[in-house]
Design a protein around this motif. Sequence first.
Motif, PDB file in Angstrom:
ATOM      1  N   VAL A  19      37.127  42.284  38.211  1.00 24.60           N
ATOM      2  CA  VAL A  19      38.456  42.049  37.645  1.00 24.60           C
ATOM      3  C   VAL A  19      38.414  40.898  36.641  1.00 24.60           C
ATOM      4  O   VAL A  19      39.130  40.910  35.647  1.00 24.60           O
ATOM      5  CB  VAL A  19      39.471  41.764  38.783  1.00 24.60           C
ATOM      6  CG1 VAL A  19      40.697  41.043  38.289  1.00 24.60           C
ATOM      7  CG2 VAL A  19      39.864  43.063  39.468  1.00 24.60           C
ATOM      8  N   GLN A  72      44.002  46.638  37.857  1.00 20.58           N
ATOM      9  CA  GLN A  72      43.743  45.683  38.921  1.00 20.58           C
ATOM     10  C   GLN A  72      44.971  45.418  39.803  1.00 20.58           C
ATOM     11  O   GLN A  72      44.831  45.143  40.989  1.00 20.58           O
ATOM     12  CB  GLN A  72      43.209  44.374  38.348  1.00 20.58           C
ATOM     13  CG  GLN A  72      44.135  43.705  37.368  1.00 20.58           C
ATOM     14  CD  GLN A  72      43.533  42.457  36.766  1.00 20.58           C
ATOM     15  OE1 GLN A  72      42.675  41.830  37.366  1.00 20.58           O
ATOM     16  NE2 GLN A  72      43.982  42.089  35.579  1.00 20.58           N
ATOM     17  N   HIS A 129      43.652  41.106  42.044  1.00 22.47           N
ATOM     18  CA  HIS A 129      43.732  40.224  40.870  1.00 22.47           C
ATOM     19  C   HIS A 129      44.344  38.871  41.209  1.00 22.47           C
ATOM     20  O   HIS A 129      44.277  37.946  40.407  1.00 22.47           O
ATOM     21  CB  HIS A 129      44.452  40.908  39.696  1.00 22.47           C
ATOM     22  CG  HIS A 129      45.934  40.804  39.714  1.00 22.47           C
ATOM     23  ND1 HIS A 129      46.727  41.589  40.493  1.00 22.47           N
ATOM     24  CD2 HIS A 129      46.761  39.981  39.028  1.00 22.47           C
ATOM     25  CE1 HIS A 129      47.987  41.265  40.301  1.00 22.47           C
ATOM     26  NE2 HIS A 129      48.041  40.302  39.422  1.00 22.47           N
TER      27      HIS A 129
END
Length: 140
Positions: A19, A72, A129
Amino acid sequence: MGLFSAPVRHAMFVLVYMVHLEKGKICTVQNISKDTGISEPTAAKILQMLVKGRILDSKKGPGGGFLLAVPQEQITLARILLAIEGREAFSNCVVGLGVCGNASVCPHHAKWALIKQELNDFLNSATIHEIDFEFLSENK
């Protein structure tokens, strides 16, 4: 006490790493292993499970590797747990009496049902995230 198994923790670590890379960047098993410290065989196994769980895509051939299959913000801890552990992670009895359900109630069922609902709510709302790679690297 750790809440997650080693494979789930490895999956979270790999995904947090991915990510925080350049968007759309393809990662190889070798890069992931080198940058996360997870062995190549373990990383390869985790990556395949994440592909099967439709969290990652894999590209074959030269220049191939792995990349996020979904934004994400859609990668929740519940989704990772499901990809790695399967549905059993959400259905087992807290004291090991098999499947947790209203049909076969153990002495701790009422308390566990409340905790389990809170845990499910958390796992379904917490996304990958939100986790910082540097913090995770320093505290693994």
